[in-house]
Design an enzyme around this catalytic site. Sequence first.
Site, PDB file in Angstrom:
ATOM      1  N   TRP A   1      -4.669   8.335   2.220  1.00 55.01           N
ATOM      2  CA  TRP A   1      -3.586   9.310   1.808  1.00 55.01           C
ATOM      3  C   TRP A   1      -3.440   9.800   0.209  1.00 55.01           C
ATOM      4  O   TRP A   1      -3.523  10.516  -0.130  1.00 55.01           O
ATOM      5  CB  TRP A   1      -2.200   8.846   2.381  1.00 55.01           C
ATOM      6  CG  TRP A   1      -1.148   9.708   2.418  1.00 55.01           C
ATOM      7  CD1 TRP A   1      -1.404  11.058   2.378  1.00 55.01           C
ATOM      8  CD2 TRP A   1       0.194   9.674   2.812  1.00 55.01           C
ATOM      9  NE1 TRP A   1      -0.071  11.638   2.500  1.00 55.01           N
ATOM     10  CE2 TRP A   1       1.033  11.008   2.878  1.00 55.01           C
ATOM     11  CE3 TRP A   1       0.766   8.465   3.060  1.00 55.01           C
ATOM     12  CZ2 TRP A   1       2.147  10.748   2.949  1.00 55.01           C
ATOM     13  CZ3 TRP A   1       2.242   8.270   3.166  1.00 55.01           C
ATOM     14  CH2 TRP A   1       2.890   9.692   3.411  1.00 55.01           C
TER      15      TRP A   1
ATOM     16  N   GLY B   1       0.045   5.735  11.184  1.00 57.05           N
ATOM     17  CA  GLY B   1       0.748   6.273   9.772  1.00 57.05           C
ATOM     18  C   GLY B   1       2.442   6.357   9.986  1.00 57.05           C
ATOM     19  O   GLY B   1       2.788   7.501   9.447  1.00 57.05           O
TER      20      GLY B   1
ATOM     21  N   THR C   1      -4.263   4.008   1.096  1.00 56.01           N
ATOM     22  CA  THR C   1      -5.618   4.413   0.082  1.00 56.01           C
ATOM     23  C   THR C   1      -6.058   5.849   0.481  1.00 56.01           C
ATOM     24  O   THR C   1      -5.992   6.730  -0.561  1.00 56.01           O
ATOM     25  CB  THR C   1      -6.601   3.479   0.265  1.00 56.01           C
ATOM     26  OG1 THR C   1      -6.083   2.145   0.218  1.00 56.01           O
ATOM     27  CG2 THR C   1      -7.577   3.526  -0.957  1.00 56.01           C
TER      28      THR C   1
ATOM     29  N   HIS D   1      -9.788  -1.888  -5.034  1.00 61.60           N
ATOM     30  CA  HIS D   1      -8.842  -3.026  -4.491  1.00 61.60           C
ATOM     31  C   HIS D   1      -8.700  -4.168  -5.573  1.00 61.60           C
ATOM     32  O   HIS D   1      -7.967  -4.956  -5.298  1.00 61.60           O
ATOM     33  CB  HIS D   1      -9.113  -3.409  -3.277  1.00 61.60           C
ATOM     34  CG  HIS D   1      -9.063  -2.480  -2.000  1.00 61.60           C
ATOM     35  ND1 HIS D   1      -8.165  -1.474  -1.977  1.00 61.60           N
ATOM     36  CD2 HIS D   1     -10.087  -2.223  -1.146  1.00 61.60           C
ATOM     37  CE1 HIS D   1      -8.461  -0.926  -0.767  1.00 61.60           C
ATOM     38  NE2 HIS D   1      -9.542  -1.261  -0.406  1.00 61.60           N
TER      39      HIS D   1
ATOM     40  N   ARG E   1       2.304  -1.169   0.200  1.00 59.85           N
ATOM     41  CA  ARG E   1       2.998  -0.771   1.452  1.00 59.85           C
ATOM     42  C   ARG E   1       3.538  -2.154   1.907  1.00 59.85           C
ATOM     43  O   ARG E   1       3.369  -3.083   1.554  1.00 59.85           O
ATOM     44  CB  ARG E   1       1.860  -0.459   2.540  1.00 59.85           C
ATOM     45  CG  ARG E   1       2.397  -0.164   3.693  1.00 59.85           C
ATOM     46  CD  ARG E   1       1.210   0.433   4.763  1.00 59.85           C
ATOM     47  NE  ARG E   1       1.759   1.268   5.852  1.00 59.85           N
ATOM     48  CZ  ARG E   1       1.047   1.487   6.855  1.00 59.85           C
ATOM     49  NH1 ARG E   1      -0.424   1.069   6.945  1.00 59.85           N
ATOM     50  NH2 ARG E   1       1.462   2.016   8.090  1.00 59.85           N
TER      51      ARG E   1
ATOM     52  N   SER F   1      -2.947   0.147   2.597  1.00 58.97           N
ATOM     53  CA  SER F   1      -1.608   0.535   2.117  1.00 58.97           C
ATOM     54  C   SER F   1      -1.472   1.880   1.913  1.00 58.97           C
ATOM     55  O   SER F   1      -0.551   2.283   1.046  1.00 58.97           O
ATOM     56  CB  SER F   1      -1.539  -0.423   0.893  1.00 58.97           C
ATOM     57  OG  SER F   1      -1.561  -1.686   0.985  1.00 58.97           O
TER      58      SER F   1
HETATM   59  P1  A3P Z   1      -1.571   2.530  10.215  1.00 56.68           P
HETATM   60  O1  A3P Z   1      -2.801   1.492  10.524  1.00 56.68           O
HETATM   61  O2  A3P Z   1      -0.236   1.838  10.165  1.00 56.68           O
HETATM   62  O3  A3P Z   1      -1.552   3.708  11.012  1.00 56.68           O
HETATM   63  P2  A3P Z   1      -5.791   2.668   3.993  1.00 56.68           P
HETATM   64  O4  A3P Z   1      -6.316   4.215   3.781  1.00 56.68           O
HETATM   65  O5  A3P Z   1      -5.478   2.127   2.629  1.00 56.68           O
HETATM   66  O6  A3P Z   1      -6.985   2.183   4.553  1.00 56.68           O
HETATM   67  O7  A3P Z   1      -4.562   2.779   5.018  1.00 56.68           O
HETATM   68  C1  A3P Z   1      -4.671   3.306   6.382  1.00 56.68           C
HETATM   69  C2  A3P Z   1      -3.229   3.359   6.834  1.00 56.68           C
HETATM   70  O8  A3P Z   1      -2.728   4.472   6.442  1.00 56.68           O
HETATM   71  C3  A3P Z   1      -3.065   3.474   8.569  1.00 56.68           C
HETATM   72  O9  A3P Z   1      -1.974   2.899   8.686  1.00 56.68           O
HETATM   73  C4  A3P Z   1      -3.364   5.150   8.610  1.00 56.68           C
HETATM   74  O10 A3P Z   1      -2.880   5.675   9.825  1.00 56.68           O
HETATM   75  C5  A3P Z   1      -2.495   5.440   7.343  1.00 56.68           C
HETATM   76  N1  A3P Z   1      -2.778   6.796   7.051  1.00 56.68           N
HETATM   77  C6  A3P Z   1      -4.155   7.354   6.648  1.00 56.68           C
HETATM   78  N2  A3P Z   1      -3.890   8.814   6.365  1.00 56.68           N
HETATM   79  C7  A3P Z   1      -2.446   8.829   6.232  1.00 56.68           C
HETATM   80  C8  A3P Z   1      -1.851  10.080   5.850  1.00 56.68           C
HETATM   81  N3  A3P Z   1      -2.206  11.226   5.617  1.00 56.68           N
HETATM   82  N4  A3P Z   1      -0.300   9.784   5.905  1.00 56.68           N
HETATM   83  C9  A3P Z   1       0.160   8.748   6.356  1.00 56.68           C
HETATM   84  N5  A3P Z   1      -0.413   7.512   6.686  1.00 56.68           N
HETATM   85  C10 A3P Z   1      -1.938   7.964   6.593  1.00 56.68           C
END
Ligand code: A3P
Length: 323
Positions: free
Chosen positions: A78, A289, A76, A137, A159, A74
């Site tokens: 970022w 992303g 995390t 989580h 998300r 969701s």
């Molecule tokens: P997608 O698989 O839709 O691309 P988490 O960090 O909770 O594991 O979530 C991973 C999701 O956040 C992935 O989504 C990833 O690409 C996206 N993500 C990771 N870094 C990001 C960033 N800096 N900005 C936006 N989305 C990001």
Amino acid sequence: MSSSSSSYLRDEDLTQETRDLISSLPSEKGWLVSQMYQFQGRWHTQALLQGLLQCQKHFEAKDSDIILVTNPKSGTTWLKALVFSLINRHKFPVSSGDHPLLVTNPHLLIPFLEGVYYESPNFDFTELPSSRLMNTHISLLSLPESVKSSSCKIVYCCRNPKDMFVSLWHFGKKLAPQETADYPIEKAVEAFCQGKFIGGPFWDHVLEYWYASLENPNKVLFVTYEELKKQTGDTIKRIAEFLGCGFIEEEEVGGIVKLCSFESLSSLEANREGKLPNGVETKAFFRKGEVGGWRDTLSESLAEEIDRTMEEKFQGSGLKFSC
Ligand code: A3P
């Protein structure tokens, strides 16, 4: 699940206490894990259940702590990068060429509570510099008592469920290619909607924190991946105000947005090469992303199934996702 690449999916290194508890819990076969266990209303892998139990028993929150809470996939990674650079902006100016995020994956800078309690039960959280920044989580209901009773702050990032599901679907395939290979996506969507999914029910997790943010806005801040995408700078300022970070220059906000952008983080060697201690490759946290990226994976009818469930579950809550 010995062939999987994440230690969180393996059934090894369990204490007798966890084994005893597990034997008394409802269990189900699940997508990604051969067996998951229901504890305090949520479905867990064995490893993360052990981490949760240890966390409940040993974690002592301090008033100055900041805890980032998400459902998996969701945003995390970022959120970790954004809040790390925000609270450390005086120690590590974002414009400096030697910022820790330029050389270290965000997950290595900010401990994942139940993961650390599983992998390194003797990890000393008191050694972390103040304000301690951690993520989890864990559902609101299952948080350690001291998190609820102290004045520590919780930033919750949610998300839209279709993108979250699709992100997890692809992540799971990378994590455990053999185990997930023949699992039909229709069955996974059905389980996700029913809440019988790792960490689920997704809906309850989100709603608990949503209502907590309405009831106690000084304790819980609720943000979404979608608003972070659309208005990254404004959302950083909201987080800064909530955390009492003081005045923040526009230039600093711009610097944080840039440093933590998908393009910037995903192109760094620290996020393209190497693995986390749990065995997951750092690049697995960066895929597309995007908002609305679910369209290339979900059929119309599967998307409708999630939408219908979302409407039913979030009805009357004021929570809405339009993508
Ligand atoms: P997608 O698989 O839709 O691309 P988490 O960090 O909770 O594991 O979530 C991973 C999701 O956040 C992935 O989504 C990833 O690409 C996206 N993500 C990771 N870094 C990001 C960033 N800096 N900005 C936006 N989305 C990001």
